[in-house]
Scaffold this motif. Structure first.
Motif, PDB file in Angstrom:
ATOM      1  N   LEU A 162      -5.808  -3.820  -1.500  1.00 32.67           N
ATOM      2  CA  LEU A 162      -5.091  -3.937  -2.765  1.00 32.67           C
ATOM      3  C   LEU A 162      -5.886  -3.339  -3.915  1.00 32.67           C
ATOM      4  CD1 LEU A 162      -3.660  -7.512  -2.273  1.00 32.67           C
ATOM      5  CD2 LEU A 162      -2.349  -5.410  -2.424  1.00 32.67           C
ATOM      6  N   VAL A 163      -7.189  -3.545  -3.904  1.00 31.37           N
ATOM      7  CA  VAL A 163      -8.027  -2.954  -4.950  1.00 31.37           C
ATOM      8  C   VAL A 163      -7.954  -1.442  -4.886  1.00 31.37           C
ATOM      9  CG1 VAL A 163     -10.392  -2.663  -5.765  1.00 31.37           C
ATOM     10  CG2 VAL A 163      -9.569  -4.934  -5.163  1.00 31.37           C
ATOM     11  N   SER A 164      -8.009  -0.892  -3.684  1.00 36.06           N
ATOM     12  CA  SER A 164      -7.903   0.573  -3.529  1.00 36.06           C
ATOM     13  C   SER A 164      -6.553   1.075  -4.036  1.00 36.06           C
ATOM     14  CB  SER A 164      -8.084   0.950  -2.057  1.00 36.06           C
ATOM     15  OG  SER A 164      -9.353   0.573  -1.586  1.00 36.06           O
ATOM     16  N   ALA A 165      -5.502   0.294  -3.730  1.00 33.69           N
ATOM     17  CA  ALA A 165      -4.170   0.677  -4.207  1.00 33.69           C
ATOM     18  C   ALA A 165      -4.113   0.659  -5.727  1.00 33.69           C
ATOM     19  CB  ALA A 165      -3.113  -0.262  -3.624  1.00 33.69           C
ATOM     20  N   TYR A 166      -4.711  -0.362  -6.337  1.00 34.54           N
ATOM     21  CA  TYR A 166      -4.684  -0.481  -7.796  1.00 34.54           C
ATOM     22  C   TYR A 166      -5.497   0.628  -8.455  1.00 34.54           C
ATOM     23  CZ  TYR A 166      -4.769  -2.602 -12.417  1.00 34.54           C
ATOM     24  OH  TYR A 166      -4.631  -2.827 -13.757  1.00 34.54           O
ATOM     25  N   VAL A 167      -6.633   0.958  -7.869  1.00 31.96           N
ATOM     26  CA  VAL A 167      -7.452   2.046  -8.408  1.00 31.96           C
ATOM     27  C   VAL A 167      -6.669   3.356  -8.371  1.00 31.96           C
ATOM     28  CG1 VAL A 167      -9.491   3.468  -7.972  1.00 31.96           C
ATOM     29  CG2 VAL A 167      -9.675   0.970  -7.911  1.00 31.96           C
ATOM     30  N   ARG A 168      -5.925   3.584  -7.281  1.00 31.27           N
ATOM     31  CA  ARG A 168      -5.096   4.795  -7.207  1.00 31.27           C
ATOM     32  C   ARG A 168      -4.077   4.824  -8.341  1.00 31.27           C
ATOM     33  NH1 ARG A 168      -5.323   4.078  -1.584  1.00 31.27           N
ATOM     34  NH2 ARG A 168      -3.426   2.812  -1.627  1.00 31.27           N
ATOM     35  N   GLU A 203     -17.787  -9.307  -9.528  1.00 28.70           N
ATOM     36  CA  GLU A 203     -18.498  -8.200  -8.860  1.00 28.70           C
ATOM     37  C   GLU A 203     -17.534  -7.097  -8.435  1.00 28.70           C
ATOM     38  OE1 GLU A 203     -20.756 -11.773  -9.022  1.00 28.70           O
ATOM     39  OE2 GLU A 203     -18.817 -11.433  -8.025  1.00 28.70           O
ATOM     40  N   LEU A 204     -16.397  -7.509  -7.829  1.00 31.78           N
ATOM     41  CA  LEU A 204     -15.404  -6.507  -7.421  1.00 31.78           C
ATOM     42  C   LEU A 204     -14.825  -5.778  -8.626  1.00 31.78           C
ATOM     43  CD1 LEU A 204     -13.312  -8.131  -4.524  1.00 31.78           C
ATOM     44  CD2 LEU A 204     -14.635  -6.019  -4.428  1.00 31.78           C
ATOM     45  N   ALA A 205     -14.549  -6.524  -9.684  1.00 29.87           N
ATOM     46  CA  ALA A 205     -13.986  -5.908 -10.886  1.00 29.87           C
ATOM     47  C   ALA A 205     -14.949  -4.888 -11.476  1.00 29.87           C
ATOM     48  CB  ALA A 205     -13.650  -6.984 -11.912  1.00 29.87           C
ATOM     49  N   ILE A 206     -16.231  -5.249 -11.554  1.00 32.04           N
ATOM     50  CA  ILE A 206     -17.234  -4.335 -12.124  1.00 32.04           C
ATOM     51  C   ILE A 206     -17.402  -3.112 -11.239  1.00 32.04           C
ATOM     52  CG2 ILE A 206     -19.692  -4.097 -12.656  1.00 32.04           C
ATOM     53  CD1 ILE A 206     -19.614  -7.065 -13.515  1.00 32.04           C
ATOM     54  N   GLN A 207     -17.388  -3.321  -9.933  1.00 35.01           N
ATOM     55  CA  GLN A 207     -17.631  -2.215  -9.010  1.00 35.01           C
ATOM     56  C   GLN A 207     -16.472  -1.223  -8.953  1.00 35.01           C
ATOM     57  OE1 GLN A 207     -18.392  -3.526  -5.005  1.00 35.01           O
ATOM     58  NE2 GLN A 207     -18.506  -1.442  -4.171  1.00 35.01           N
ATOM     59  N   HIS A 208     -15.239  -1.726  -8.953  1.00 38.39           N
ATOM     60  CA  HIS A 208     -14.098  -0.835  -8.702  1.00 38.39           C
ATOM     61  C   HIS A 208     -13.225  -0.571  -9.936  1.00 38.39           C
ATOM     62  CE1 HIS A 208     -14.752  -0.885  -4.357  1.00 38.39           C
ATOM     63  NE2 HIS A 208     -14.927  -2.203  -4.434  1.00 38.39           N
ATOM     64  N   ILE A 209     -13.009  -1.580 -10.776  1.00 42.33           N
ATOM     65  CA  ILE A 209     -12.027  -1.459 -11.860  1.00 42.33           C
ATOM     66  C   ILE A 209     -12.641  -0.913 -13.144  1.00 42.33           C
ATOM     67  CG2 ILE A 209     -10.276  -2.662 -13.191  1.00 42.33           C
ATOM     68  CD1 ILE A 209      -9.736  -2.530 -10.173  1.00 42.33           C
ATOM     69  N   VAL A 263       0.842  -1.207   0.000  1.00 45.25           N
ATOM     70  CA  VAL A 263       0.000   0.000   0.000  1.00 45.25           C
ATOM     71  C   VAL A 263       0.871   1.249   0.000  1.00 45.25           C
ATOM     72  CG1 VAL A 263      -1.731   1.289   1.297  1.00 45.25           C
ATOM     73  CG2 VAL A 263      -1.909  -1.211   1.120  1.00 45.25           C
ATOM     74  N   LYS A 264       1.955   1.221   0.761  1.00 45.87           N
ATOM     75  CA  LYS A 264       2.874   2.361   0.807  1.00 45.87           C
ATOM     76  C   LYS A 264       3.490   2.623  -0.567  1.00 45.87           C
ATOM     77  CE  LYS A 264       7.389   3.739   2.541  1.00 45.87           C
ATOM     78  NZ  LYS A 264       7.899   3.844   1.165  1.00 45.87           N
ATOM     79  N   PHE A 265       3.914   1.541  -1.251  1.00 43.45           N
ATOM     80  CA  PHE A 265       4.510   1.707  -2.574  1.00 43.45           C
ATOM     81  C   PHE A 265       3.521   2.376  -3.539  1.00 43.45           C
ATOM     82  CE2 PHE A 265       7.565  -2.077  -1.890  1.00 43.45           C
ATOM     83  CZ  PHE A 265       8.580  -1.226  -1.491  1.00 43.45           C
ATOM     84  N   SER A 266       2.266   2.043  -3.446  1.00 44.51           N
ATOM     85  CA  SER A 266       1.265   2.610  -4.366  1.00 44.51           C
ATOM     86  C   SER A 266       1.029   4.092  -4.116  1.00 44.51           C
ATOM     87  CB  SER A 266      -0.061   1.849  -4.247  1.00 44.51           C
ATOM     88  OG  SER A 266      -0.703   2.137  -3.022  1.00 44.51           O
ATOM     89  N   GLN A 267       1.474   4.590  -2.955  1.00 43.55           N
ATOM     90  CA  GLN A 267       1.296   6.005  -2.602  1.00 43.55           C
ATOM     91  C   GLN A 267       2.632   6.741  -2.534  1.00 43.55           C
ATOM     92  OE1 GLN A 267      -0.764   4.924   1.103  1.00 43.55           O
ATOM     93  NE2 GLN A 267      -2.587   5.979   0.345  1.00 43.55           N
ATOM     94  N   ASP A 268       3.694   6.090  -2.980  1.00 45.20           N
ATOM     95  CA  ASP A 268       5.038   6.662  -2.847  1.00 45.20           C
ATOM     96  C   ASP A 268       5.128   8.005  -3.556  1.00 45.20           C
ATOM     97  OD1 ASP A 268       7.925   5.360  -1.992  1.00 45.20           O
ATOM     98  OD2 ASP A 268       8.130   6.905  -3.538  1.00 45.20           O
ATOM     99  N   GLU A 269       5.953   8.887  -3.014  1.00 48.96           N
ATOM    100  CA  GLU A 269       6.093  10.217  -3.613  1.00 48.96           C
ATOM    101  C   GLU A 269       6.810  10.182  -4.960  1.00 48.96           C
ATOM    102  OE1 GLU A 269      10.249  11.378  -1.276  1.00 48.96           O
ATOM    103  OE2 GLU A 269       8.375  12.304  -0.661  1.00 48.96           O
TER     104      GLU A 269
END
Length: 586
Positions: free
Chosen positions: A283-289, A316-322, A249-255
């Motif tokens: 992980l889904v939230s990280a990928y969406v970011r 369902e998760l793919a349709i909802q978030h991705i 999660v940290k890597f997905s938000q790295d500066e």
């Protein structure tokens, strides 16, 4: 006197050539080291040649020469008498591990790894492990960089007391004051972790990994992403959730966008490592970011992995978030993001199923099919079969065919060439009726293209279509149109038709070749243009194995004999060559 000096001759020649001003002569001398070793014998190679290489670094002062030495020494174990004497190869490679040029160090390390992997435990403890420890304690950072790549070779063969010392050494390298050393430690974390005992993963390696993942240099952190995957595969699931997931999660938000790029490129692997439904939301939230990142390079990496990532999710998760992110990416300003998405998004159809594909993905497909960039449209068209298997071709035809026609007539010849390469796939998906109606005329049009590569590809395309749809279809839709073009006023088009005939012959068989194709080729042998006539000679040679021997003797051979008497020298050459080939094969 000459016989006394003869044993020294190979070394003398090497010394002389290494001092030559011509770099190529010096390089050739290095490339011939194995020949010199063979002339010297195993013992003298150990006692004279290898020490010479170690002691004469001033003569091997060019990085290209050093690279060649490092490469040659990796194959030198037989030259020195086998693996029991492999330790004599270590000193010159140790020196090369300390040079400034990265490619030389890498090759020296690679050679040491090959040699070390074959050495017995006794020699490892006596020679290889001390070398690694010496490099790790080196004053110059290049030596310490090289040692990071050798620890995983040395560790398994070390006694327990020395293993403790090597783990400590690795920890020191992870905290080295020089970023280059910490980068090398991060790059080799996975290799070292894989051979360390499980008891030390959490107490030793994991803490070092966390230090590297929080390093102040982004070049170190981005290399830690790969270590994150490797380490996660070695830990227990609960430890992955506790220690690896927060780092992901940290890597997905790295500066640093470079770290986020690496995270986007590896996130599906990281998700696979963590593996629990309870962690998927993070992980889904990280990928969406990452899909919505400010940097186009990060979005490209994330978009290119969307199908792989969604394989780990429920529909369902793919349709909802991705899927909402994909709709935005399909219309975004950067064409490279859209191209990356187009190259993989068709694969999601099989993951979501027919109903969701029609409702959620079809608008994205059609938007990309109408994209202003040819590359985006080509990426969609090349993966058409993945959607056709789920929803059928009818739902795509209305927008698909206009896009294909537009690309088929694109002003850039490389775009037209790419479409030609996809035509057999499209023919399979569209079926005979739709193909004949929409794309059949284009296939004939390409045979007259102004660009040779297009005409050549079009001839090959005609052959592949004949293979796809069969002889009967070819007789109705391909051969009549090809025959009509043999009288084209432009000689280049006539040559292309002849090339198509040579490719069609083996596909349609001897009967059609004799009745339809061969008479055309014989008539073309009377053409006024020499280029057409020597093409005829080549075509007759290619048709000879297809037809009966009687046809060869009665029709093909007489025509070639006539061409051997042509005024043009090239026509005579190719006709004679064809005659010789026919004679030999018969």
């Amino acid at each position: 006197m000459a016989s006394l000096n003869e044993p020294l001759f190979p070394i003398a020649v090497l010394i002389d050539e290494l001092k030559n001003d011509d770099i190529q002569i010096r390089l050739n001398s290095i490339r011939n080291l194995s020949t010199i070793a063979s002339a010297l014998g195993e013992e003298r190679t150990r006692t004279e040649l290898i020490p010479f290489l170690s002691e004469n670094n001033d003569d091997i002062d060019d990085d290209e020469l050093r690279l060649a030495v490092a490469e040659e020494l990796s194959r030198f174990i037989p030259c020195v008498g086998g693996i029991e004497h492999a330790d004599v190869l270590l000193p010159p490679l140790e020196t090369l591990c300390t040079v400034e040029e990265t490619c030389v160090r890498d090759k020296a390390v690679e050679s040491l790894c090959k040699i070390g992997a074959q050495m017995r435990e006794k020699e490892m403890v006596k020679s290889f492990i001390p070398l690694v420890k010496k490099l790790a304690a080196g004053e110059w950072f290049t030596a310490r960089v090289s040692s990071c790549s050798l620890l995983h070779i040395a560790y398994p063969h070390a006694p327990e007391t020395i293993k403790t010392e090597l783990r400590t050494l690795y920890g020191q390298l992870c905290q080295d004051e020089t970023p280059m050393v910490r980068r090398s430690a991060a790059a080799n974390l996975g290799k070292f972790a894989s051979i360390v005992e499980a008891a030390y993963l959490k107490t030793n390696i994991l803490s070092k990994f966390k230090d590297l993942a929080h390093d102040d240099q982004d070049s170190v952190r981005l290399l830690s992403v790969g270590g994150c995957v490797a380490l996660g595969k070695l830990l227990e699931p609960q430890d992955c959730v506790a220690h690896i997931l927060p780092v992901i999660v940290k890597f997905s938000q790295d500066e640093s966008w470079r770290v986020r790029y690496m995270a986007a490129d590896h996130l599906y692997e990281l998700c696979e490592v963590v593996g629990h439904e309870s962690t998927r939301s993070d992980l889904v939230s990280a990928y969406v970011r990452l899909l919505c990142d400010n940097e186009a390079e990060v979005r490209i990496a994330a978009a290119g992995n969307v199908t792989k990532f969604c394989q780990l999710l429920s529909p369902e998760l793919a349709i909802q978030h991705i899927v909402p992110c994909l709709k935005d990416l399909s219309t975004e300003s950067c064409q490279y993001v859209r191209s990356a998405l187009a190259s993989v998004v068709m694969g999601m159809a099989s993951l979501l199923g027919k109903e969701a594909t029609i409702e959620q993905l079809l608008p994205i497909f059609l938007s990309l099919l109408k994209d202003e960039s040819p590359d985006v449209r080509l990426n969609i068209i090349s993966k058409l079969d993945q959607v056709n298997q789920v929803i059928g071709i009818d739902l795509l035809c209305q927008s698909l065919l206009p896009a294909i026609v537009e690309l088929a007539e694109h002003r850039q010849w490389r775009v037209r060439l790419a479409i030609i390469e996809h035509v057999p796939l499209l023919a399979t998906q569209l079926g005979i009726e739709l193909f004949d109606d929409k794309l059949g005329p284009l296939c004939m049009q390409w045979l007259k293209d102004k660009v040779y590569s297009i005409r050549e590809a079009a001839a090959e395309n005609v052959k592949r279509l004949a293979e796809e749809f069969g002889t009967e279809w070819s007789m109705q839709h391909i051969i009549p149109q090809v025959l009509d073009m043999i009288n084209d006023p432009h000689y280049l088009n006539r040559m292309t038709v002849l090339q198509a005939i040579s490719l069609l012959g083996p596909v349609v068989g001897p009967e059609i070749s004799c009745s339809k194709l061969l008479p055309l080729v014989i008539n073309a042998s009377k053409d006024s243009v020499p280029n057409v006539k020597f093409t005829v000679a080549n075509v007759l040679q290619s048709l000879a194995p297809v037809v009966d021997q009687s046809v060869v003797e009665q029709t093909i051979r007489p025509s070639l004999v006539e061409l051997t008497e042509d005024p043009d020298v090239d026509v005579r050459f190719f006709a004679s060559k064809a005659l010789n080939e026919i004679t030999v094969s018969s």
